[in-house]
Design an enzyme around this catalytic site. Structure first.
Site, mmCIF file in Angstrom:
data_model
loop_
_atom_site.group_PDB
_atom_site.id
_atom_site.type_symbol
_atom_site.label_atom_id
_atom_site.label_comp_id
_atom_site.label_asym_id
_atom_site.label_seq_id
_atom_site.Cartn_x
_atom_site.Cartn_y
_atom_site.Cartn_z
ATOM 1 N N PHE A 1 37.593 -39.291 -40.040
ATOM 2 C CA PHE A 1 35.837 -39.173 -40.726
ATOM 3 C C PHE A 1 36.438 -37.923 -41.585
ATOM 4 O O PHE A 1 36.480 -36.807 -41.612
ATOM 5 C CB PHE A 1 34.609 -39.016 -39.811
ATOM 6 C CG PHE A 1 34.248 -40.269 -38.328
ATOM 7 C CD1 PHE A 1 33.277 -41.143 -38.464
ATOM 8 C CD2 PHE A 1 35.730 -40.161 -38.278
ATOM 9 C CE1 PHE A 1 32.829 -41.657 -37.820
ATOM 10 C CE2 PHE A 1 35.529 -41.825 -37.175
ATOM 11 C CZ PHE A 1 33.902 -42.265 -37.018
ATOM 12 N N GLU A 2 35.586 -38.015 -42.993
ATOM 13 C CA GLU A 2 35.129 -37.752 -43.488
ATOM 14 C C GLU A 2 33.675 -37.093 -44.290
ATOM 15 O O GLU A 2 33.387 -38.077 -44.691
ATOM 16 C CB GLU A 2 35.926 -37.416 -45.093
ATOM 17 C CG GLU A 2 37.810 -37.682 -44.948
ATOM 18 C CD GLU A 2 38.086 -36.002 -44.340
ATOM 19 O OE1 GLU A 2 37.044 -35.467 -44.955
ATOM 20 O OE2 GLU A 2 39.389 -36.175 -44.273
#
Length: 373
Positions: A244-245
């Site tokens: 996840f960014e």
């Protein structure tokens, strides 16, 4: 099966943890909250950092599908930590939806893996090691804690939670990559496998949800293989792993809006896993997410020849903010990134025109004009 929740801003605000905001998030900010979660949560100290700060682990749920997530592996990447706190609030409220999830899954969460880096607001740990490049040698105590927890918990899924810089856009368009995902590679050729395909389908599910809230602002991160990265290493062991960014949302430098979208993504992923909805999402949906590009600057100054006589008419200057820790607050210091390119080549989160009087006043107020000169 419980009907899937349809999130909106008002509903989310019921669970948003208001005691923790902004970019600077440390053990001290979350200690009291973690200790007040309630009996249904199991709070442990999994180990200690180089400077002997505790690395907390939280367990909740009693379902057969085990999900392991960790945040702030990079100490200055705190947005996902805030979203995790919001998730914990949702789970402790005892709603029908939360109870249904916890019947299906067991969660193990490390909210801050790198507490020394969080305290100093740096990417690295105190030994200047990037923990996300220490998956194989595991030279650092924080890396050993992560690996030991992985081996003991034996997760069916891993969520590797990070922040990304403001430079990222989606594909080739003028849209910030507010959230990006990746199902990491497990070999140099970036082949697929059953476990990686499962991770891709969970990403596709999250993308479907987020398109309702931030259409065209979801990107796909580069999948170059690096066995020293934790996500790649866990993918190599056939555990579906998702990166996840958390990125930039318009005018949200504190990332308190982006945390909302990460919360939606986490809930969607857990729901998809809990109720075995993964195969509803074709792999094509994952590959249909545009790849990230690096075409944004924080400020794009047009007609910059007005303030920099060395430039040609119509040339631009780009500005990036450097994040500085100052008295427990993150300040954003402008720095010149590039000079002398034409309009349309890059995008700006803020665009100012040196031929516009009001824009020039803004540049002066931010001390950017004197920076350029």
């Amino acid at each position: 099966m419980i009907t899937e929740h349809m999130w909106d801003k008002d509903e989310y605000f019921k669970f948003k943890e208001r005691s923790v905001s902004g970019r600077y998030v440390t053990n001290e900010h979350i200690h009291n909250l973690l200790n007040s979660l309630g009996r249904e949560f199991e709070l442990d100290v999994l180990g200690h950092s180089v400077e002997n700060r505790p690395i907390y682990g939280i367990s909740i749920g009693h379902g057969p599908r085990r999900i392991f997530m960790w945040s702030q592996m990079h100490g200055n990447e705190s947005t996902t930590t805030k979203a995790v706190l919001d998730l914990l609030n949702f789970l402790k409220k005892g709603s029908q939806g939360a109870e249904a999830l916890l019947d299906k899954v067991t969660l193990k969460i490390i909210p801050i893996l790198n507490p020394d880096g969080a305290f100093a607001y740096t990417r690295f740990n105190v030994n200047e090691v990037d923990l996300n490049r220490d998956a194989q040698e595991r030279t650092q105590p924080e890396s050993k804690v992560l690996r030991k927890t992985f081996e003991e918990f034996k997760p069916n899924f891993c969520f590797n939670l990070h922040d990304q810089r403001t430079i990222f856009n989606v594909g080739s368009v003028d849209c910030p990559a507010t959230v990006s995902f990746l199902a990491p590679s497990f070999d140099e050729d970036r082949n697929n496998s059953d476990s990686r395909a499962i991770a891709m389908k969970v990403v596709a599910a999250m993308n479907e949800e987020l398109q309702k809230h931030i259409p065209n602002q979801i990107g796909r991160f580069d999948d170059s293989f690096n066995p020293n990265c934790v996500g790649d290493a866990f993918q190599m062991e056939e555990v579906p792993t998702i990166l996840f960014e958390a990125g930039h949302y318009q005018e949200d430098y504190e990332r308190d809006k982006t945390r909302e979208f990460i919360f939606y993504a986490l809930h969607k992923a857990i729901y998809t896993i809990a109720f075995e909805q993964v195969n509803r999402y074709p792999l094509e949906d994952y590959f249909g997410i545009p790849e990230n590009n690096k075409l944004f600057f924080d400020v794009l100054i047009e007609n910059a020849h007005v303030v920099d006589k060395s430039l040609n008419e119509n040339d631009c200057i780009s500005i990036l903010y450097k994040e500085i820790l100052d008295n427990d607050t993150i300040k954003f210091m402008p720095t010149v990134a590039e000079k002398g390119f034409r309009p349309g080549y890059y995008f700006g989160h803020k665009i100012v025109d040196c031929l516009n009087v009001e824009d020039m006043k803004w540049l002066d107020s931010q001390k950017i004009t004197e920076l350029i000169n």
